[in-house]
Scaffold this active site. Structure first.
Site, PDB file in Angstrom:
ATOM      1  N   HIS A  98       1.358  -0.998   0.145  1.00  7.86           N
ATOM      2  CA  HIS A  98       0.210  -0.204  -0.688  1.00  7.86           C
ATOM      3  C   HIS A  98       0.982   1.333   0.019  1.00  7.86           C
ATOM      4  O   HIS A  98       1.612   1.001   0.350  1.00  7.86           O
ATOM      5  CB  HIS A  98      -0.766  -0.255   1.601  1.00  7.86           C
ATOM      6  CG  HIS A  98      -0.034  -0.363   2.326  1.00  7.86           C
ATOM      7  ND1 HIS A  98       0.140  -1.548   2.847  1.00  7.86           N
ATOM      8  CD2 HIS A  98       0.215   0.563   3.264  1.00  7.86           C
ATOM      9  CE1 HIS A  98       0.478  -1.500   4.441  1.00  7.86           C
ATOM     10  NE2 HIS A  98       0.933   0.296   4.389  1.00  7.86           N
ATOM     11  N   HIS A 100       0.899   5.257   0.534  1.00 15.49           N
ATOM     12  CA  HIS A 100       0.554   6.432   1.856  1.00 15.49           C
ATOM     13  C   HIS A 100       0.647   7.722   1.160  1.00 15.49           C
ATOM     14  O   HIS A 100       1.623   7.429   0.641  1.00 15.49           O
ATOM     15  CB  HIS A 100       1.412   6.220   3.195  1.00 15.49           C
ATOM     16  CG  HIS A 100       1.210   4.871   3.939  1.00 15.49           C
ATOM     17  ND1 HIS A 100       0.368   4.984   5.211  1.00 15.49           N
ATOM     18  CD2 HIS A 100       1.916   3.996   4.024  1.00 15.49           C
ATOM     19  CE1 HIS A 100       0.310   3.631   5.861  1.00 15.49           C
ATOM     20  NE2 HIS A 100       1.694   3.638   5.443  1.00 15.49           N
TER      21      HIS A 100
HETATM   22  P1  AMP Z   1       1.538   0.415   7.390  1.00 10.86           P
HETATM   23  O1  AMP Z   1       2.513   0.450   8.826  1.00 10.86           O
HETATM   24  O2  AMP Z   1       2.469   0.814   6.176  1.00 10.86           O
HETATM   25  O3  AMP Z   1       1.114  -1.780   6.590  1.00 10.86           O
HETATM   26  O4  AMP Z   1       0.251   1.190   7.140  1.00 10.86           O
HETATM   27  C1  AMP Z   1      -0.911   0.347   7.395  1.00 10.86           C
HETATM   28  C2  AMP Z   1      -2.163   1.601   7.221  1.00 10.86           C
HETATM   29  O5  AMP Z   1      -3.031   0.728   7.083  1.00 10.86           O
HETATM   30  C3  AMP Z   1      -1.942   2.148   9.070  1.00 10.86           C
HETATM   31  O6  AMP Z   1      -1.508   3.555   8.672  1.00 10.86           O
HETATM   32  C4  AMP Z   1      -3.458   2.010   9.040  1.00 10.86           C
HETATM   33  O7  AMP Z   1      -3.733   3.383  10.020  1.00 10.86           O
HETATM   34  C5  AMP Z   1      -4.653   1.322   8.335  1.00 10.86           C
HETATM   35  N1  AMP Z   1      -4.643   1.182   8.374  1.00 10.86           N
HETATM   36  C6  AMP Z   1      -5.055  -0.302   8.898  1.00 10.86           C
HETATM   37  N2  AMP Z   1      -6.748  -1.003   9.128  1.00 10.86           N
HETATM   38  C7  AMP Z   1      -7.637  -0.047   8.268  1.00 10.86           C
HETATM   39  C8  AMP Z   1      -8.841   0.031   7.605  1.00 10.86           C
HETATM   40  N3  AMP Z   1      -9.909  -1.345   7.704  1.00 10.86           N
HETATM   41  N4  AMP Z   1      -8.690   0.951   6.848  1.00 10.86           N
HETATM   42  C9  AMP Z   1      -8.292   1.598   5.862  1.00 10.86           C
HETATM   43  N5  AMP Z   1      -6.840   1.568   6.758  1.00 10.86           N
HETATM   44  C10 AMP Z   1      -6.685   0.702   7.314  1.00 10.86           C
END
Ligand code: AMP
Length: 139
Positions: A98, A100
């Site tokens: 993903h 950001h």
């Molecule tokens: P990472 O640390 O790069 O894996 O980021 C994961 C991101 O996913 C974090 O910023 C979370 O806030 C976000 N996240 C986790 N679960 C969800 C969800 N159900 N919907 C939207 N964002 C999410």
């Protein structure tokens, strides 16, 4: 077991989806670092950027390219930090690639990408030459 992001793709859990096409989808981060913090993912599940096939990588970048101005304009941001946590040791928590897109504002107290690293290595010129040659040979 499918990732939480695959569950969003499948419509099994709710999300604020802001863009979708055949291979990619973008939605608001549930725990935003700034208003408008958006995630862009491939619909298919790949853990790391390294695992993403070239055609999907092209689509993924196209969606990032589309979403950056949309996000900035929607929250009147001055700039954005656009980044992947690529692997657990880099802070990746969800094992589904993903990107950001984090809106940035003058005086928001955040730092640049350079703030993510610990102590900087002290590398001699010949070490830098070796590293550059090694990377070039694999590119
Ligand atoms: P990472 O640390 O790069 O894996 O980021 C994961 C991101 O996913 C974090 O910023 C979370 O806030 C976000 N996240 C986790 N679960 C969800 C969800 N159900 N919907 C939207 N964002 C999410």
């Amino acid at each position: 077991m499918s990732t939480i992001f695959s569950q969003i793709v499948e419509g099994e859990i709710p999300a604020r989806i802001v863009y979708e096409d055949e291979t990619t989808i973008a939605f608001l981060d549930a725990n935003p670092l700034a208003p408008g913090h958006t995630l862009v993912i491939p619909k298919d599940e790949y853990e790391r950027l390294n695992d993403v096939p070239e055609d999907v990588a092209t689509d993924l970048y196209a969606t990032v390219h589309r979403m950056v101005p949309a996000v900035e304009e929607s929250v009147d941001a001055d700039a954005t930090t656009v980044a992947f946590n690529n692997g657990e040791e880099a802070g990746q928590e969800v094992p589904h690639v993903h990107c950001h897109i984090v809106p940035r504002f003058e005086g928001d107290g955040g730092g640049p990408i350079h703030a993510i690293a610990g102590d900087r290595p002290d590398l001699a010129d010949d070490e830098l030459d070796d590293i550059a040659a090694d990377i070039e040979s694999r590119a």
